[in-house]
Motif scaffolding. Structure first.
Motif, PDB file in Angstrom:
ATOM      1  N   ASP A  37       0.812  -1.213   0.000  1.00  0.00           N
ATOM      2  CA  ASP A  37       0.000   0.000   0.000  1.00  0.00           C
ATOM      3  C   ASP A  37       0.849   1.268   0.000  1.00  0.00           C
ATOM      4  N   GLN A  63      -0.199  -4.429  -8.657  1.00  0.00           N
ATOM      5  CA  GLN A  63      -0.343  -5.831  -8.254  1.00  0.00           C
ATOM      6  C   GLN A  63       0.405  -6.761  -9.218  1.00  0.00           C
ATOM      7  N   MET A  77      -4.431 -11.346  -8.732  1.00  0.00           N
ATOM      8  CA  MET A  77      -5.736 -10.710  -8.891  1.00  0.00           C
ATOM      9  C   MET A  77      -6.623 -11.472  -9.871  1.00  0.00           C
ATOM     10  N   ILE A  80      -8.394 -13.501  -7.328  1.00  0.00           N
ATOM     11  CA  ILE A  80      -9.165 -12.747  -6.346  1.00  0.00           C
ATOM     12  C   ILE A  80     -10.324 -12.000  -6.988  1.00  0.00           C
ATOM     13  N   ARG A  81     -10.089 -11.440  -8.184  1.00  0.00           N
ATOM     14  CA  ARG A  81     -11.095 -10.596  -8.820  1.00  0.00           C
ATOM     15  C   ARG A  81     -12.431 -11.301  -9.034  1.00  0.00           C
ATOM     16  N   ARG A  84     -15.322 -11.114  -6.435  1.00  0.00           N
ATOM     17  CA  ARG A  84     -16.177  -9.932  -6.266  1.00  0.00           C
ATOM     18  C   ARG A  84     -17.617 -10.233  -6.642  1.00  0.00           C
ATOM     19  N   VAL A 134      -3.515  -6.766   0.276  1.00  0.00           N
ATOM     20  CA  VAL A 134      -4.230  -7.034  -0.970  1.00  0.00           C
ATOM     21  C   VAL A 134      -5.452  -7.903  -0.701  1.00  0.00           C
ATOM     22  N   ILE A 135      -5.225  -9.102  -0.159  1.00  0.00           N
ATOM     23  CA  ILE A 135      -6.346 -10.013   0.068  1.00  0.00           C
ATOM     24  C   ILE A 135      -7.283  -9.472   1.136  1.00  0.00           C
ATOM     25  N   ALA A 137      -7.684  -6.425   2.086  1.00  0.00           N
ATOM     26  CA  ALA A 137      -8.353  -5.216   1.595  1.00  0.00           C
ATOM     27  C   ALA A 137      -9.457  -5.550   0.602  1.00  0.00           C
ATOM     28  N   GLU A 138      -9.262  -6.623  -0.175  1.00  0.00           N
ATOM     29  CA  GLU A 138     -10.239  -7.003  -1.192  1.00  0.00           C
ATOM     30  C   GLU A 138     -11.453  -7.688  -0.582  1.00  0.00           C
ATOM     31  N   ILE A 139     -11.229  -8.608   0.355  1.00  0.00           N
ATOM     32  CA  ILE A 139     -12.316  -9.415   0.903  1.00  0.00           C
ATOM     33  C   ILE A 139     -12.771  -8.919   2.275  1.00  0.00           C
ATOM     34  N   ARG A 142     -16.095  -7.034   3.152  1.00  0.00           N
ATOM     35  CA  ARG A 142     -17.342  -7.771   2.896  1.00  0.00           C
ATOM     36  C   ARG A 142     -17.686  -8.718   4.041  1.00  0.00           C
TER      37      ARG A 142
END
Length: 204
Positions: A37, A63, A77, A80-81, A84, A134-135, A137-139, A142
């Protein structure tokens, strides 16, 4: 008579290999020192002595540059993407069905080799940064219920998945190492889902 300039491929900057190597070396150092970050493409470019546009030209997103810096055979990604679009209550079940086929493939051998190298060397900070920045922050947002548990939930999931990698691909424990990926995914999916959305002992 053909000059060196005329023989050079159009659009290919001079010193390409050196530039690329310097970018990767600088990125690896800055990612390890500051995390993902807090490391910008501009800072990496400055450290490597190149224009930021050249970093994007070679590696695309930050990334993707991170994946190249740790010699990952696939941009994380891309895994991971797709999550979403997966409902929260299904992420734990879907995640191993995405990861295990990749780990079992020829590409997965490169991933395991990279992981071995990172764990054996001094680059553990790179793995930690990826998991947390990364992970998570992405998941994490939620599954952040109760508030403040999102990062911990992701870490529980990571511990389970890293355990699978260790037992199946590094230690090659039998019969686990030879089980069909579908069987492993079906077995660990409910546990991953509980980590993500179930009650966590000690949480408020």
């Amino acid at each position: 008579m053909t000059t060196n300039a005329e023989r050079r491929r159009p659009g290919r900057p001079p010193g390409t290999s050196d530039n690329r190597d310097r970018i990767l070396e600088t990125a690896r150092e800055l990612f390890a020192r500051n995390g993902i970050d807090k490391t910008s493409i501009r800072a990496i470019a400055a450290g490597a002595g190149v224009d930021p546009a050249l970093v994007h030209h070679y590696f695309g997103t930050k990334q993707q540059l991170f994946a190249a810096a740790i010699r990952a055979p696939i941009d994380p990604m891309t895994v991971i993407r797709p999550l979403r679009d997966v409902p929260v209550e299904r992420i734990g079940h879907v995640l191993p069905t995405l990861l295990l086929p990749i780990w079992d493939s020829e590409m997965g051998k490169g991933f395991i080799a990279t992981l071995r190298s990172l764990l054996a060397g001094s680059d553990v900070t790179l793995i930690r940064s990826f998991l947390q920045e990364v992970i998570a922050a992405e998941i994490g947002p939620r599954i952040d219920s109760p508030r403040g548990t999102g990062r911990l939930r992701v870490q529980y999931v990571a511990s389970q998945l890293l355990g699978v990698v260790m037992a199946r691909y590094i230690l090659e424990l039998e019969p686990f190492a030879s089980l069909p990926v579908e069987q492993i995914a079906e077995t660990i999916g409910p546990t991953l889902q509980r980590y993500l959305t179930g009650e966590l002992p000690g949480s408020v």
